[in-house]
Write a protein that holds these residues in place. Sequence first.
Motif, PDB file in Angstrom:
ATOM      1  N   LEU A   1      50.827  32.344 -57.413  1.00 32.01           N
ATOM      2  CA  LEU A   1      51.686  31.730 -56.220  1.00 32.01           C
ATOM      3  C   LEU A   1      52.693  30.690 -57.303  1.00 32.01           C
ATOM      4  N   ASP A   2      53.027  30.571 -58.775  1.00 32.31           N
ATOM      5  CA  ASP A   2      54.117  29.839 -59.274  1.00 32.31           C
ATOM      6  C   ASP A   2      55.424  30.260 -58.235  1.00 32.31           C
ATOM      7  N   PRO A   3      55.491  28.585 -57.777  1.00 27.40           N
ATOM      8  CA  PRO A   3      55.783  27.690 -58.402  1.00 27.40           C
ATOM      9  C   PRO A   3      54.619  26.549 -58.011  1.00 27.40           C
ATOM     10  N   PHE A   4      53.756  26.874 -56.963  1.00 28.97           N
ATOM     11  CA  PHE A   4      52.838  25.979 -56.119  1.00 28.97           C
ATOM     12  C   PHE A   4      51.119  26.216 -57.089  1.00 28.97           C
ATOM     13  N   LEU A   5      50.718  24.980 -57.755  1.00 31.39           N
ATOM     14  CA  LEU A   5      49.647  24.896 -58.106  1.00 31.39           C
ATOM     15  C   LEU A   5      48.637  24.782 -57.659  1.00 31.39           C
ATOM     16  N   MET A   6      48.247  23.555 -55.953  1.00 29.70           N
ATOM     17  CA  MET A   6      47.287  23.512 -55.224  1.00 29.70           C
ATOM     18  C   MET A   6      47.466  23.263 -53.936  1.00 29.70           C
ATOM     19  N   LEU A   7      46.696  23.313 -53.119  1.00 35.37           N
ATOM     20  CA  LEU A   7      46.847  23.641 -51.454  1.00 35.37           C
ATOM     21  C   LEU A   7      45.535  22.859 -50.802  1.00 35.37           C
ATOM     22  N   ASP A   8      45.051  21.835 -50.617  1.00 40.58           N
ATOM     23  CA  ASP A   8      44.021  20.977 -49.814  1.00 40.58           C
ATOM     24  C   ASP A   8      44.287  20.673 -48.515  1.00 40.58           C
ATOM     25  N   ALA A   9      42.914  21.057 -47.817  1.00 40.95           N
ATOM     26  CA  ALA A   9      43.722  20.901 -46.251  1.00 40.95           C
ATOM     27  C   ALA A   9      41.899  19.899 -46.084  1.00 40.95           C
ATOM     28  N   PHE A  10      42.160  19.244 -45.435  1.00 44.80           N
ATOM     29  CA  PHE A  10      41.066  17.863 -45.525  1.00 44.80           C
ATOM     30  C   PHE A  10      41.345  17.679 -43.267  1.00 44.80           C
ATOM     31  N   GLY A  11      39.925  17.580 -42.926  1.00 42.65           N
ATOM     32  CA  GLY A  11      39.859  17.617 -41.829  1.00 42.65           C
ATOM     33  C   GLY A  11      38.506  17.143 -41.611  1.00 42.65           C
ATOM     34  N   SER A  12      38.623  15.868 -40.873  1.00 46.41           N
ATOM     35  CA  SER A  12      37.234  15.668 -40.839  1.00 46.41           C
ATOM     36  C   SER A  12      37.430  13.823 -39.328  1.00 46.41           C
ATOM     37  N   ASP A  13      36.353  14.075 -38.474  1.00 46.32           N
ATOM     38  CA  ASP A  13      35.856  12.694 -37.627  1.00 46.32           C
ATOM     39  C   ASP A  13      34.810  12.375 -37.949  1.00 46.32           C
ATOM     40  N   ALA A  14      34.076  12.155 -39.101  1.00 44.24           N
ATOM     41  CA  ALA A  14      33.140  11.671 -39.814  1.00 44.24           C
ATOM     42  C   ALA A  14      34.046  10.481 -40.842  1.00 44.24           C
ATOM     43  N   ALA A  15      34.083   8.934 -40.569  1.00 46.79           N
ATOM     44  CA  ALA A  15      34.758   8.522 -41.728  1.00 46.79           C
ATOM     45  C   ALA A  15      34.287   8.155 -42.155  1.00 46.79           C
ATOM     46  N   SER A  16      32.613   8.191 -43.305  1.00 49.39           N
ATOM     47  CA  SER A  16      32.113   8.844 -44.487  1.00 49.39           C
ATOM     48  C   SER A  16      32.459  10.644 -45.427  1.00 49.39           C
ATOM     49  N   ASP A  17      33.130  11.086 -44.573  1.00 52.49           N
ATOM     50  CA  ASP A  17      34.037  11.803 -45.490  1.00 52.49           C
ATOM     51  C   ASP A  17      35.647  11.278 -46.125  1.00 52.49           C
ATOM     52  N   TYR A  18      36.102  10.117 -45.675  1.00 52.88           N
ATOM     53  CA  TYR A  18      37.419   9.885 -46.373  1.00 52.88           C
ATOM     54  C   TYR A  18      36.801   8.479 -46.281  1.00 52.88           C
ATOM     55  N   ILE A  19      36.288   7.945 -46.157  1.00 54.72           N
ATOM     56  CA  ILE A  19      36.492   6.076 -46.065  1.00 54.72           C
ATOM     57  C   ILE A  19      36.729   6.008 -47.845  1.00 54.72           C
ATOM     58  N   GLY A  20      36.423   6.361 -48.192  1.00 53.31           N
ATOM     59  CA  GLY A  20      37.058   6.160 -50.107  1.00 53.31           C
ATOM     60  C   GLY A  20      37.687   6.502 -50.804  1.00 53.31           C
TER      61      GLY A  20
END
Length: 296
Positions: A47-66
């Motif tokens: 998939l050059d020139p793309f190196l990484m794709l992250d998807a994030f999604g949560s309703d719980a603050a503990s999953d992203y608060i850091g």
Amino acid sequence: MTTSADPIALSIARSRGVERLVRGQPTSDGAGVKLTRVLTQPLQHRLDPFLMLDAFGSDAASDYIGGFPDHPHRGFETVTIMKAGRMRHGDSVGNTGLLEPGSVQWMTAGRGIIHSEMPEQEEGRMAGFQLWVNLAAKDKMQPPAYRDVPPAQVPAFTLADGTMVRVIAGATHGVTGAVTRPTTEPLVLDIVLPAGATFELPVPAGHNTFAYVYGGVAVEIGGSPVASEHMAILRNEPEADGVRFTAPAGERAAQILFVAGAPLREPIAQYGPFVMNTVPELHQAVADFQRGVLAT
């Protein structure tokens, strides 16, 4: 959004087909932020020139608060697309910015940058994507740069059938996106496809392409069904002049993150947040970071 009142109607003769379906891998990054890594290191050459794709999604603050405290990058670009929630950006160049729903952050690490992305909320939903785009060898040591695109400045258009497209990078249907790049020519679109609608998208034959379906509704791509939370890698077919998306009949719209770009066809050497062309260049990046001169 900056909306085009009269997008150019486009059609294709033959759609690319689906070469492979990929389900993302649950992981964590930063200070324990939970996310799904969709485009992983083994797919970088495909998939050059793309190196990484992250998807994030949560309703719980503990999953992203850091959040993502100070960390370095060298040799590529990061594209953060916020769908929900608020994150605060700060970096070693002195840039600051607020990522809010609908905003886009495009950061060019170049020769080096140290930045952070920290949540500016303690509850509620946080969701979006981060895409890494490689830089050509000749561009890897350029000065770092940053652009924060608020929701109202992301170009978009709506077709007669209600299909809505935000043009984050590149140009299509007569609409030029928030960012353009002459070497990798990235085309990054956030598409909302009404139930039963079809969207045809011309794409240069030589570009590598993939589509990530999200939002809970499956999509037909080039005649093949693609379930939600799956990435479809599309075939490089010289006879195909684009991609055709069709949403199933029903009540809910489908959502697609579409990405295409011109391959660099250069060696890729990666060590965590550093992406260069050779192992000695990686050693230099680590040494520069350890000596405190990566971002100077």
